[in-house]
Enzyme design. Structure first.
Site, PDB file in Angstrom:
ATOM      1  N   LYS A 113     -12.818  57.272  51.620  1.00  0.00           N
ATOM      2  CA  LYS A 113     -13.282  55.924  51.970  1.00  0.00           C
ATOM      3  C   LYS A 113     -12.797  54.837  51.033  1.00  0.00           C
ATOM      4  O   LYS A 113     -12.861  53.670  51.383  1.00  0.00           O
ATOM      5  CB  LYS A 113     -14.821  55.887  52.044  1.00  0.00           C
ATOM      6  CG  LYS A 113     -15.375  56.523  53.316  1.00  0.00           C
ATOM      7  CD  LYS A 113     -16.802  56.097  53.584  1.00  0.00           C
ATOM      8  CE  LYS A 113     -17.318  56.670  54.895  1.00  0.00           C
ATOM      9  NZ  LYS A 113     -18.716  56.394  55.134  1.00  0.00           N
ATOM     10  N   LYS A 194     -12.269  63.176  61.848  1.00  0.00           N
ATOM     11  CA  LYS A 194     -13.642  63.453  62.267  1.00  0.00           C
ATOM     12  C   LYS A 194     -14.141  62.324  63.172  1.00  0.00           C
ATOM     13  O   LYS A 194     -13.858  61.158  62.911  1.00  0.00           O
ATOM     14  CB  LYS A 194     -14.506  63.531  61.002  1.00  0.00           C
ATOM     15  CG  LYS A 194     -15.953  63.852  61.214  1.00  0.00           C
ATOM     16  CD  LYS A 194     -16.699  63.796  59.878  1.00  0.00           C
ATOM     17  CE  LYS A 194     -17.148  62.399  59.532  1.00  0.00           C
ATOM     18  NZ  LYS A 194     -18.474  62.019  60.019  1.00  0.00           N
ATOM     19  N   LYS A 197     -19.171  57.267  63.314  1.00  0.00           N
ATOM     20  CA  LYS A 197     -19.834  56.061  63.823  1.00  0.00           C
ATOM     21  C   LYS A 197     -19.041  54.814  63.514  1.00  0.00           C
ATOM     22  O   LYS A 197     -19.008  53.883  64.281  1.00  0.00           O
ATOM     23  CB  LYS A 197     -21.206  55.907  63.157  1.00  0.00           C
ATOM     24  CG  LYS A 197     -22.277  56.755  63.737  1.00  0.00           C
ATOM     25  CD  LYS A 197     -23.634  56.233  63.273  1.00  0.00           C
ATOM     26  CE  LYS A 197     -24.374  57.266  62.460  1.00  0.00           C
ATOM     27  NZ  LYS A 197     -24.148  57.186  61.033  1.00  0.00           N
TER      28      LYS A 197
HETATM   29  P1  ATP Z   1     -20.205  57.022  59.240  1.00  0.00           P
HETATM   30  O1  ATP Z   1     -18.896  57.142  59.926  1.00  0.00           O
HETATM   31  O2  ATP Z   1     -20.848  55.687  59.407  1.00  0.00           O
HETATM   32  O3  ATP Z   1     -20.194  57.550  57.838  1.00  0.00           O
HETATM   33  P2  ATP Z   1     -21.055  59.386  60.555  1.00  0.00           P
HETATM   34  O4  ATP Z   1     -20.790  59.348  61.996  1.00  0.00           O
HETATM   35  O5  ATP Z   1     -20.142  60.198  59.687  1.00  0.00           O
HETATM   36  O6  ATP Z   1     -21.189  57.936  60.038  1.00  0.00           O
HETATM   37  P3  ATP Z   1     -23.518  60.001  59.151  1.00  0.00           P
HETATM   38  O7  ATP Z   1     -24.650  59.076  59.238  1.00  0.00           O
HETATM   39  O8  ATP Z   1     -22.683  59.910  57.908  1.00  0.00           O
HETATM   40  O9  ATP Z   1     -22.543  59.864  60.398  1.00  0.00           O
HETATM   41  O10 ATP Z   1     -23.995  61.486  59.353  1.00  0.00           O
HETATM   42  C1  ATP Z   1     -25.177  61.914  59.989  1.00  0.00           C
HETATM   43  C2  ATP Z   1     -25.106  63.402  60.221  1.00  0.00           C
HETATM   44  O11 ATP Z   1     -24.149  63.677  61.255  1.00  0.00           O
HETATM   45  C3  ATP Z   1     -24.622  64.188  58.980  1.00  0.00           C
HETATM   46  O12 ATP Z   1     -25.350  65.386  58.889  1.00  0.00           O
HETATM   47  C4  ATP Z   1     -23.179  64.474  59.276  1.00  0.00           C
HETATM   48  O13 ATP Z   1     -22.702  65.651  58.640  1.00  0.00           O
HETATM   49  C5  ATP Z   1     -23.205  64.642  60.785  1.00  0.00           C
HETATM   50  N1  ATP Z   1     -21.909  64.321  61.382  1.00  0.00           N
HETATM   51  C6  ATP Z   1     -21.265  63.138  61.267  1.00  0.00           C
HETATM   52  N2  ATP Z   1     -20.112  63.167  61.954  1.00  0.00           N
HETATM   53  C7  ATP Z   1     -20.021  64.413  62.503  1.00  0.00           C
HETATM   54  C8  ATP Z   1     -19.048  65.056  63.322  1.00  0.00           C
HETATM   55  N3  ATP Z   1     -17.948  64.429  63.704  1.00  0.00           N
HETATM   56  N4  ATP Z   1     -19.279  66.323  63.716  1.00  0.00           N
HETATM   57  C9  ATP Z   1     -20.413  66.970  63.347  1.00  0.00           C
HETATM   58  N5  ATP Z   1     -21.363  66.420  62.562  1.00  0.00           N
HETATM   59  C10 ATP Z   1     -21.182  65.153  62.141  1.00  0.00           C
END
Ligand code: ATP
Ligand code: LTN
Length: 286
Positions: A113, A194, A197
């Protein structure tokens, strides 16, 4: 019998997507009935990157509503906003003084990041200490998360063990519980990344509130490859393997067996959309 404590967190950084659901939220909904469960919306984590304070407030409320719709039941688990409990920030400082610069520098989420960018916030670097505080404060033993959080959990364990050795037995040492399938769902348009969000890739991200038509469109446009067979091989064939993984995370089927059922990508994509639409329909109606 001692009660086992669960804690996990999610950032209010945008709409929930199917990766969040299959990697984490689905386990939360299950765990709330089995364990003493705490789930937190980690707004203090979301301010480590550029954000709008107004949107952050809206996203926090919206995420709370979506978690309820997804099946978290406040009668059986505790759902709270991280910044409402000041002890998270307080313990975070003690843990920043327990973790080392070297350990924090090795965190891949930090490297991805913003390493080498002078303008990133110091909080992005110390973020894992705050995450460790979230967990250790509640003496949680199980932490249901997706694969990307494994390294942060390892650090949390190391910090807890070090703190206990120096100051006396204080914290339970937690462990990550990561689902065997769906723990790392990839972006449909860029299957080497990955699903996330905050990625600005709406065509590559299935949001859990997407309509059936949107799901069909996104899955049918998902990047695969030019091979003529359907094979589960995440390293070499990430696009098609991601579709198989999505399907299996919903149906609990075996990925290799599912791959052997299909000869054409179109048929597989139809099954994936059908499975996702059926999974999300009850949640969207509530
Ligand atoms: P951001 O991109 O804003 O960091 P994010 O989509 O990675 O958000 P988080 O809020 O960081 O989401 O994560 C919430 C939960 O979802 C965590 O347990 C994380 O491991 C899981 N998670 C996030 N993205 C994935 C993915 N692509 N596949 C499976 N699990 C995920
Ligand atoms: N760092 C996590 C979110 C998070 C978390 C936690 C997860 C913050 N605190 C405590 C589990 C337990 C992420 O970015 N997904």
């Amino acid at each position: 019998m001692a009660v086992i404590r669960v804690l996990s967190g999610i950032q209010p950084s945008g709409e929930l997507h199917i990766g969040n659901y299959l990697g984490a939220i689905q386990s939360w909904v299950h765990d709330q009935h089995e364990f003493d469960s705490f789930f937190t919306i980690v707004d203090l984590h979301a301010i480590t990157v550029e954000h709008s304070p107004v949107e952050l407030r809206e996203n926090t409320l919206r995420l709370a509503m979506t978690l309820l719709a997804a099946g978290l039941d406040p009668q059986v688990c505790t759902i709270f906003v991280q910044s409402h409990v000041s002890a998270h920030a307080e313990l975070s400082w003690l843990l920043e003084c327990t973790a080392t610069y070297g350990e924090l520098s090795r965190m891949t989420q930090f490297k991805d990041k913003g390493k080498n960018d002078e303008s990133i916030r110091a909080g992005l670097f110390t973020y894992p200490a705050l995450m460790a505080a979230d967990i250790l404060l509640y003496q949680a033993e199980r932490v249901p998360v997706g694969e990307d959080q494994r390294q942060h959990l390892e650090l949390t364990r190391d910090v807890a063990i070090r703190f206990n050795a120096k100051y006396g037995e204080t914290f339970k040492v937690p462990r990550a519980t990561i689902p065997p399938l769906g723990a790392r769902i990839m972006d449909l348009a860029r299957p080497f990344n990955k699903m996330s969000k905050s990625s600005n890739s709406s065509s590559g991200t299935v949001f859990i509130l997407d309509s059936a038509d949107e799901i069909v469109k996104k899955i049918s446009r998902a990047v695969t490859d030019t091979e003529s067979t359907v094979k589960y091989d995440p390293e070499n064939r990430p696009g098609v393997s991601n579709l198989i993984e999505l399907y299996c995370a919903v149906t609990r089927d075996d990925p290799n067996e599912v791959a052997s059922r299909y000869t054409m990508y179109g048929q597989l994509k139809k099954s994936v959309s059908d499975a996702l639409i059926a999974l999300l329909a009850p949640l969207q109606q509530s």
